[in-house]
Design a protein around this motif. Sequence first.
Motif, PDB file in Angstrom:
ATOM      1  N   GLY A 155     -47.050 -31.898  18.455  1.00 49.11           N
ATOM      2  CA  GLY A 155     -48.274 -31.562  17.755  1.00 49.11           C
ATOM      3  C   GLY A 155     -48.505 -30.077  17.610  1.00 49.11           C
ATOM      4  O   GLY A 155     -49.632 -29.617  17.425  1.00 49.11           O
ATOM      5  N   ILE A 156     -47.423 -29.296  17.696  1.00 46.55           N
ATOM      6  CA  ILE A 156     -47.500 -27.837  17.539  1.00 46.55           C
ATOM      7  C   ILE A 156     -47.185 -27.502  16.076  1.00 46.55           C
ATOM      8  O   ILE A 156     -46.103 -27.841  15.589  1.00 46.55           O
ATOM      9  N   PRO A 157     -48.101 -26.859  15.350  1.00 47.32           N
ATOM     10  CA  PRO A 157     -47.892 -26.661  13.907  1.00 47.32           C
ATOM     11  C   PRO A 157     -46.827 -25.632  13.551  1.00 47.32           C
ATOM     12  O   PRO A 157     -46.210 -25.714  12.495  1.00 47.32           O
ATOM     13  N   ALA A 158     -46.616 -24.629  14.426  1.00 45.80           N
ATOM     14  CA  ALA A 158     -45.652 -23.572  14.108  1.00 45.80           C
ATOM     15  C   ALA A 158     -45.250 -22.835  15.376  1.00 45.80           C
ATOM     16  O   ALA A 158     -45.906 -22.947  16.414  1.00 45.80           O
ATOM     17  N   PHE A 159     -44.164 -22.067  15.287  1.00 47.19           N
ATOM     18  CA  PHE A 159     -43.690 -21.272  16.418  1.00 47.19           C
ATOM     19  C   PHE A 159     -42.902 -20.087  15.880  1.00 47.19           C
ATOM     20  O   PHE A 159     -42.521 -20.049  14.702  1.00 47.19           O
ATOM     21  N   PHE A 160     -42.645 -19.098  16.745  1.00 50.16           N
ATOM     22  CA  PHE A 160     -41.862 -17.926  16.363  1.00 50.16           C
ATOM     23  C   PHE A 160     -40.499 -17.969  17.044  1.00 50.16           C
ATOM     24  O   PHE A 160     -40.386 -18.355  18.210  1.00 50.16           O
ATOM     25  N   THR A 161     -39.469 -17.584  16.300  1.00 53.68           N
ATOM     26  CA  THR A 161     -38.114 -17.542  16.826  1.00 53.68           C
ATOM     27  C   THR A 161     -37.368 -16.337  16.261  1.00 53.68           C
ATOM     28  O   THR A 161     -37.592 -15.966  15.100  1.00 53.68           O
ATOM     29  N   PRO A 162     -36.473 -15.726  17.032  1.00 58.73           N
ATOM     30  CA  PRO A 162     -35.673 -14.622  16.491  1.00 58.73           C
ATOM     31  C   PRO A 162     -34.524 -15.103  15.613  1.00 58.73           C
ATOM     32  O   PRO A 162     -33.944 -14.317  14.863  1.00 58.73           O
TER      33      PRO A 162
ATOM     34  N   LYS B 127     -38.736  -7.291  19.921  1.00 56.43           N
ATOM     35  CA  LYS B 127     -37.776  -8.043  19.116  1.00 56.43           C
ATOM     36  C   LYS B 127     -38.499  -8.745  17.978  1.00 56.43           C
ATOM     37  O   LYS B 127     -39.584  -9.305  18.177  1.00 56.43           O
ATOM     38  N   MET B 128     -37.905  -8.742  16.801  1.00 52.66           N
ATOM     39  CA  MET B 128     -38.542  -9.342  15.636  1.00 52.66           C
ATOM     40  C   MET B 128     -38.302 -10.851  15.611  1.00 52.66           C
ATOM     41  O   MET B 128     -37.206 -11.336  15.914  1.00 52.66           O
ATOM     42  N   HIS B 129     -39.345 -11.574  15.246  1.00 54.23           N
ATOM     43  CA  HIS B 129     -39.292 -13.031  15.171  1.00 54.23           C
ATOM     44  C   HIS B 129     -39.847 -13.501  13.824  1.00 54.23           C
ATOM     45  O   HIS B 129     -40.696 -12.830  13.225  1.00 54.23           O
ATOM     46  N   ILE B 130     -39.373 -14.647  13.375  1.00 52.91           N
ATOM     47  CA  ILE B 130     -39.917 -15.255  12.163  1.00 52.91           C
ATOM     48  C   ILE B 130     -40.679 -16.522  12.539  1.00 52.91           C
ATOM     49  O   ILE B 130     -40.357 -17.172  13.538  1.00 52.91           O
ATOM     50  N   MET B 131     -41.704 -16.822  11.753  1.00 57.51           N
ATOM     51  CA  MET B 131     -42.489 -18.021  12.031  1.00 57.51           C
ATOM     52  C   MET B 131     -41.895 -19.218  11.300  1.00 57.51           C
ATOM     53  O   MET B 131     -41.601 -19.153  10.106  1.00 57.51           O
ATOM     54  N   GLU B 132     -41.703 -20.286  12.045  1.00 56.09           N
ATOM     55  CA  GLU B 132     -41.196 -21.530  11.482  1.00 56.09           C
ATOM     56  C   GLU B 132     -42.261 -22.615  11.626  1.00 56.09           C
ATOM     57  O   GLU B 132     -42.918 -22.725  12.666  1.00 56.09           O
ATOM     58  N   LEU B 133     -42.434 -23.412  10.587  1.00 60.56           N
ATOM     59  CA  LEU B 133     -43.401 -24.500  10.609  1.00 60.56           C
ATOM     60  C   LEU B 133     -42.753 -25.781  11.133  1.00 60.56           C
ATOM     61  O   LEU B 133     -41.570 -26.045  10.878  1.00 60.56           O
ATOM     62  N   ALA B 134     -43.519 -26.570  11.861  1.00 59.23           N
ATOM     63  CA  ALA B 134     -43.036 -27.866  12.317  1.00 59.23           C
ATOM     64  C   ALA B 134     -42.808 -28.770  11.103  1.00 59.23           C
ATOM     65  O   ALA B 134     -43.469 -28.629  10.070  1.00 59.23           O
ATOM     66  N   TYR B 135     -41.863 -29.672  11.223  1.00 59.86           N
ATOM     67  CA  TYR B 135     -41.589 -30.596  10.126  1.00 59.86           C
ATOM     68  C   TYR B 135     -42.724 -31.608   9.962  1.00 59.86           C
ATOM     69  O   TYR B 135     -43.418 -31.952  10.921  1.00 59.86           O
ATOM     70  N   LYS B 136     -42.877 -32.075   8.735  1.00 60.34           N
ATOM     71  CA  LYS B 136     -43.805 -33.164   8.443  1.00 60.34           C
ATOM     72  C   LYS B 136     -43.002 -34.294   7.814  1.00 60.34           C
ATOM     73  O   LYS B 136     -42.481 -34.142   6.708  1.00 60.34           O
TER      74      LYS B 136
END
Length: 232
Positions: A114-121, A140-149
């Motif tokens: 139930g987590i809508p998004a997270f950051f990953t390098p 360190k730079m990270h990009i935001m990724e959305l959880a799948y629907k």
Amino acid sequence: MINKKVNTVFEALQGIEDNMTIMLGGFGLCGIPENSINELVAKGTTNLTCISNNAGVDDFGLGLLLQKKQIKKMISSYVGENAEFERQMLSGELDVELTPQGTLAEKCRAAQAGIPAFFTPAGYGTEVAEGKEVREFNGKMHIMELAYKADFSIVKAWKGDEAGNLIFKGTARNFNAVMAGAAKINIAEVEELVPAGTLDPNQIHIPGIMIQRIFQGEKFEKRIEQRTVRKK
């Protein structure tokens, strides 16, 4: 305790319609829901978006759906051993979203939790990051990724009980565990289905609350992509 057992794969896949998004567990040909994929082929469901690590091989697994042009978009981490997948991608017949393998798994797990998004390098500085929010964490730079629907997830387990509790075996635990519970409706295909209360609670990998339908599959082929044996 709610009994989630259905008697056939046909009954298990009720409600899957054209244009839906479906998660399918497995890694290569290991731990794929063989019966469910065959039923999707038989149903003729089309314009599907499939989230899976890869797409099987030409004549097995998701490769069967690709052969029938039932998939409009593949979200996966690599093309694998599927020549038809490669051909459709290069020709533009198939929309393909290639995703780093760890990111693919985490996007499934985030949906499950139930987590809508997270950051990953992973993917920063590449085309994977195009159009995505970027933030710095600990230098360190990270990009935001959305959880799948997804509308449905279909996973394959070694054992399950009628309440939907699942046990995976070996490498088949891979993407199956993070996809169980990650969609609106979650279906489990198992090799052995037992009465509720039969499984050792300490051995259960996925609790039944994550599963809405469960059935016992049959005639699993369990093919191997690349068979390698030691020389005599």
